[in-house]
Design a protein around this motif. Structure first.
Motif, PDB file in Angstrom:
ATOM      1  N   LEU A 101      70.156  -2.491  39.617  1.00 26.94           N
ATOM      2  CA  LEU A 101      70.466  -1.116  40.017  1.00 26.94           C
ATOM      3  C   LEU A 101      69.160  -0.426  40.384  1.00 26.94           C
ATOM      4  CD1 LEU A 101      73.041  -0.197  37.205  1.00 26.94           C
ATOM      5  CD2 LEU A 101      73.557  -0.732  39.596  1.00 26.94           C
ATOM      6  N   ASP A 102      68.465  -1.014  41.346  1.00 28.62           N
ATOM      7  CA  ASP A 102      67.115  -0.554  41.681  1.00 28.62           C
ATOM      8  C   ASP A 102      67.063   0.941  41.990  1.00 28.62           C
ATOM      9  OD1 ASP A 102      66.420  -3.153  41.350  1.00 28.62           O
ATOM     10  OD2 ASP A 102      65.969  -3.579  43.445  1.00 28.62           O
ATOM     11  N   ALA A 103      68.068   1.466  42.691  1.00 23.17           N
ATOM     12  CA  ALA A 103      68.028   2.871  43.104  1.00 23.17           C
ATOM     13  C   ALA A 103      68.109   3.822  41.926  1.00 23.17           C
ATOM     14  CB  ALA A 103      69.176   3.157  44.071  1.00 23.17           C
ATOM     15  N   PHE A 104      68.595   3.350  40.761  1.00 21.94           N
ATOM     16  CA  PHE A 104      68.782   4.220  39.608  1.00 21.94           C
ATOM     17  C   PHE A 104      67.740   4.010  38.511  1.00 21.94           C
ATOM     18  CE2 PHE A 104      73.429   3.539  40.904  1.00 21.94           C
ATOM     19  CZ  PHE A 104      73.360   4.564  41.846  1.00 21.94           C
ATOM     20  N   LEU A 105      66.738   3.182  38.742  1.00 20.74           N
ATOM     21  CA  LEU A 105      65.720   2.954  37.723  1.00 20.74           C
ATOM     22  C   LEU A 105      64.952   4.247  37.459  1.00 20.74           C
ATOM     23  CD1 LEU A 105      64.295  -0.518  38.822  1.00 20.74           C
ATOM     24  CD2 LEU A 105      65.894  -0.041  36.964  1.00 20.74           C
ATOM     25  N   ALA A 106      64.743   4.551  36.169  1.00 23.53           N
ATOM     26  CA  ALA A 106      64.053   5.798  35.806  1.00 23.53           C
ATOM     27  C   ALA A 106      62.581   5.760  36.187  1.00 23.53           C
ATOM     28  CB  ALA A 106      64.202   6.053  34.307  1.00 23.53           C
ATOM     29  N   ASN A 107      61.984   4.579  36.120  1.00 21.78           N
ATOM     30  CA  ASN A 107      60.551   4.449  36.405  1.00 21.78           C
ATOM     31  C   ASN A 107      60.342   3.605  37.654  1.00 21.78           C
ATOM     32  OD1 ASN A 107      59.776   5.846  33.930  1.00 21.78           O
ATOM     33  ND2 ASN A 107      60.451   3.998  32.870  1.00 21.78           N
ATOM     34  N   LYS A 108      61.036   3.949  38.730  1.00 19.12           N
ATOM     35  CA  LYS A 108      61.021   3.115  39.926  1.00 19.12           C
ATOM     36  C   LYS A 108      59.692   3.137  40.663  1.00 19.12           C
ATOM     37  CE  LYS A 108      64.481   5.028  42.138  1.00 19.12           C
ATOM     38  NZ  LYS A 108      64.937   6.185  41.354  1.00 19.12           N
ATOM     39  N   ASP A 109      58.825   4.120  40.368  1.00 19.34           N
ATOM     40  CA  ASP A 109      57.562   4.225  41.099  1.00 19.34           C
ATOM     41  C   ASP A 109      56.432   3.436  40.451  1.00 19.34           C
ATOM     42  OD1 ASP A 109      57.392   5.796  38.854  1.00 19.34           O
ATOM     43  OD2 ASP A 109      56.342   7.448  39.852  1.00 19.34           O
ATOM     44  N   MET A 110      56.742   2.553  39.494  1.00 24.85           N
ATOM     45  CA  MET A 110      55.698   1.821  38.781  1.00 24.85           C
ATOM     46  C   MET A 110      56.161   0.409  38.469  1.00 24.85           C
ATOM     47  SD  MET A 110      56.243   3.757  35.107  1.00 24.85           S
ATOM     48  CE  MET A 110      55.177   2.680  34.172  1.00 24.85           C
ATOM     49  N   HIS A 111      55.197  -0.460  38.114  1.00 28.31           N
ATOM     50  CA  HIS A 111      55.542  -1.776  37.585  1.00 28.31           C
ATOM     51  C   HIS A 111      56.109  -1.584  36.179  1.00 28.31           C
ATOM     52  CE1 HIS A 111      52.505  -2.885  40.653  1.00 28.31           C
ATOM     53  NE2 HIS A 111      53.207  -4.010  40.764  1.00 28.31           N
ATOM     54  N   GLU A 112      57.088  -2.408  35.818  1.00 29.80           N
ATOM     55  CA  GLU A 112      57.700  -2.271  34.500  1.00 29.80           C
ATOM     56  C   GLU A 112      58.191  -3.629  34.023  1.00 29.80           C
ATOM     57  OE1 GLU A 112      60.623   1.001  32.333  1.00 29.80           O
ATOM     58  OE2 GLU A 112      60.923   0.551  34.455  1.00 29.80           O
ATOM     59  N   VAL A 113      58.119  -3.840  32.702  1.00 21.39           N
ATOM     60  CA  VAL A 113      58.656  -5.039  32.079  1.00 21.39           C
ATOM     61  C   VAL A 113      59.568  -4.602  30.945  1.00 21.39           C
ATOM     62  CG1 VAL A 113      56.625  -5.276  30.570  1.00 21.39           C
ATOM     63  CG2 VAL A 113      58.120  -7.253  30.939  1.00 21.39           C
ATOM     64  N   ALA A 114      60.695  -5.280  30.798  1.00 18.15           N
ATOM     65  CA  ALA A 114      61.652  -4.968  29.739  1.00 18.15           C
ATOM     66  C   ALA A 114      62.160  -6.261  29.128  1.00 18.15           C
ATOM     67  CB  ALA A 114      62.819  -4.152  30.285  1.00 18.15           C
ATOM     68  N   VAL A 115      62.468  -6.224  27.825  1.00 14.05           N
ATOM     69  CA  VAL A 115      63.007  -7.381  27.119  1.00 14.05           C
ATOM     70  C   VAL A 115      64.483  -7.137  26.844  1.00 14.05           C
ATOM     71  CG1 VAL A 115      62.920  -8.768  25.020  1.00 14.05           C
ATOM     72  CG2 VAL A 115      60.800  -7.987  26.088  1.00 14.05           C
ATOM     73  N   GLU A 116      65.320  -8.027  27.358  1.00 11.86           N
ATOM     74  CA  GLU A 116      66.757  -7.936  27.105  1.00 11.86           C
ATOM     75  C   GLU A 116      67.072  -8.420  25.698  1.00 11.86           C
ATOM     76  OE1 GLU A 116      70.937  -9.884  28.790  1.00 11.86           O
ATOM     77  OE2 GLU A 116      69.076 -10.095  29.944  1.00 11.86           O
ATOM     78  N   ARG A 117      66.463  -9.538  25.292  1.00 12.32           N
ATOM     79  CA  ARG A 117      66.637 -10.030  23.921  1.00 12.32           C
ATOM     80  C   ARG A 117      65.487 -10.954  23.557  1.00 12.32           C
ATOM     81  NH1 ARG A 117      70.900 -12.559  26.742  1.00 12.32           N
ATOM     82  NH2 ARG A 117      70.620 -14.806  27.055  1.00 12.32           N
TER      83      ARG A 117
END
Length: 338
Positions: free
Chosen positions: A215-231
Motif C-alpha cells: 500500500l505504497d500510497a498510504f505509507l506514513a513515512n513514504k519520503d524516507m527509507h524504512e525497515v519493519a519486522v513483521e515477525r
C-alpha cells in the motif's frame, strides 16, 4: 531419624496446573477468579495480561487493581463487566492446603484474559477515514459487507494502530480502502453501539487490524527509507527466523523516487544471547513485492541456527556488509518458544 523418615519429611515438588475456559466470576475479597467452575487464587505476584496490555503497566502507566481489571467498567460493546464472560488461560501450581476452606486451590503464576477470540480475514467494502489511523469521530471501516469494525479504546486491551501486514505505519487520511484485503483480531460485541456511520448495531471491536499490501500510497513515512519486522520467532536450541520488509522513498502519490530501489543492500541483525555474547547475522534474501505497478517495497527473510534465543533484535537495512551508515534501523521483541 532413619532414611525413610527423612524421605517422607521432604516437601513434595509443586504440581503444575493449567486451565483455559470461561471467566465466571471474580471474588475481590478472597482474590479468587472462577474459570470453568474451578477457583484460581490470584496474588500480587501473578502476571495478568490481555492481548495488548499488562495489568501492571497498562497504557497510561498506572497499575490497575484486580477488581478494575476482571470486573471493572464495561469493555466496548459488552454487556458484562470487565472480562467476565470472556476467556482466561491460567497457569500455576496446586496448593494442597490453600483456599478459603484449606482444602486446596490452584495458585496462578500467569493469567491471560480476553473477551473472545474472533478472527476475520476479508475485504474492505466501505470506509471513511479522516485521520491517519481512521479513528476520528465520523471514521469507520466495514469488511465483507458485515458490521462496522471499531478500535478498542480501553486501557485493559487497547487497539494497536492499523498497519500494513509488512509492519509499516500507515496514513489513511482520505484513503479509499474498498477492495483492500485485511485481517482482524478482537471480539464481536453482544450489545448494540452507535457507529460513526449512523447505524446502531453490534460491532466487531478490534485490537489488531492489518491491511494486506503493498500500500505504497498510504505509507506514513513514504519520503524516507524504512525497515519493519513483521515477525521474529525463535525456538530454543533451534532457529531464529525474522521476516519483514523495507521500502525506499516515494513521491506523494506512492510512485518510487529513489534510484537505490528497495531490493538492494543487505539485512543485518544484531542481538545479545542470554550468556552475554553479541551476535551479528546477515541476509541478502530481499525480494521486491509484486504490485500492479512499480513498488518501492520489498520483503526479506533472515534465518540462523542458535543454541539460545535473544529477547530482542536490532534490524538494519544496510547498503552492504560492513557499512556504518544504514538506510534504516528498527528494534523488535522476539517471540521465544521452548
Amino acid at each position: 531419624m532413619g532414611i525413610g523418615q527423612v524421605a517422607s519429611a521432604q516437601a513434595a515438588p509443586p504440581i503444575p496446573t493449567e486451565i483455559e475456559g470461561p471467566i465466571e466470576d471474580w471474588d475481590n475479597v478472597n482474590r479468587i477468579l472462577r474459570v470453568a467452575g474451578i477457583d484460581v487464587l490470584v496474588s500480587g505476584r501473578t502476571t495478568i495480561v490481555s492481548p495488548t496490555a499488562d495489568r501492571r503497566t497498562a497504557r497510561d502507566g498506572l497499575v490497575l487493581g484486580f477488581n478494575g481489571w476482571f470486573k471493572g467498567p464495561f469493555l466496548p460493546g459488552r454487556s458484562q463487566r470487565g472480562f467476565i464472560g470472556g476467556t482466561a488461560i491460567a497457569i500455576g501450581t496446586w496448593d494442597p492446603t490453600g483456599g478459603p476452606l484449606g482444602t486446596g486451590i490452584m495458585v496462578a503464576d500467569d493469567v491471560f484474559t480476553e473477551p473472545a477470540e474472533n478472527v476475520v480475514l476479508g475485504v474492505i467494502t466501505s470506509n471513511l477515514c479522516s485521520t491517519p489511523n481512521c479513528d476520528g469521530e465520523t471514521d469507520f471501516i466495514r469488511g465483507s459487507n458485515g458490521p462496522v469494525m471499531l478500535p478498542i479504546d480501553d486501557r485493559r486491551m487497547p487497539a494497536n494502530d492499523i498497519r500494513v501486514d509488512s509492519g509499516f505505519a500507515l496514513d489513511l487520511t482520505s484513503a479509499d480502502l474498498v477492495g483492500v484485503p485485511y485481517g482482524m483480531e478482537g471480539y464481536y460485541g453482544d450489545r448494540n453501539v452507535a457507529t460513526p456511520d449512523g447505524a446502531n448495531e453490534k460491532a466487531l471491536h478490534y485490537f489488531i487490524l492489518d491491511l494486506t499490501g503493498p500500500l505504497d500510497a498510504f505509507l506514513a513515512n513514504k519520503d524516507m527509507h524504512e525497515v519493519a519486522v513483521e515477525r521474529a520467532n525463535c525456538r530454543v536450541g533451534d532457529e531464529l527466523a525474522i521476516r519483514g520488509a523495507v521500502h525506499s522513498p516515494l513521491e506523494p502519490d506512492g510512485t518510487p523516487s529513489d534510484t537505490v530501489g528497495s531490493a538492494k543492500g543487505v539485512i543485518q541483525a544484531n542481538f545479545v544471547l542470554p550468556n552475554g555474547n553479541s551476535v551479528t547475522r546477515f541476509s541478502t534474501d530481499i525480494v521486491p513485492d509484486v504490485a500492479p505497478g512499480p513498488s518501492a517495497t520489498s520483503t526479506f527473510q533472515l534465518q540462523t541456527n542458535l543454541p539460545n534465543c535473544p529477547t530482542s533484535v536490532e534490524v538494519l537495512w544496510q547498503p552492504d556488509i560492513g557499512s556504518t551508515e544504514p538506510f534504516a534501523t528498527t528494534t523488535t521483541d522476539v517471540d521465544v518458544r521452548l
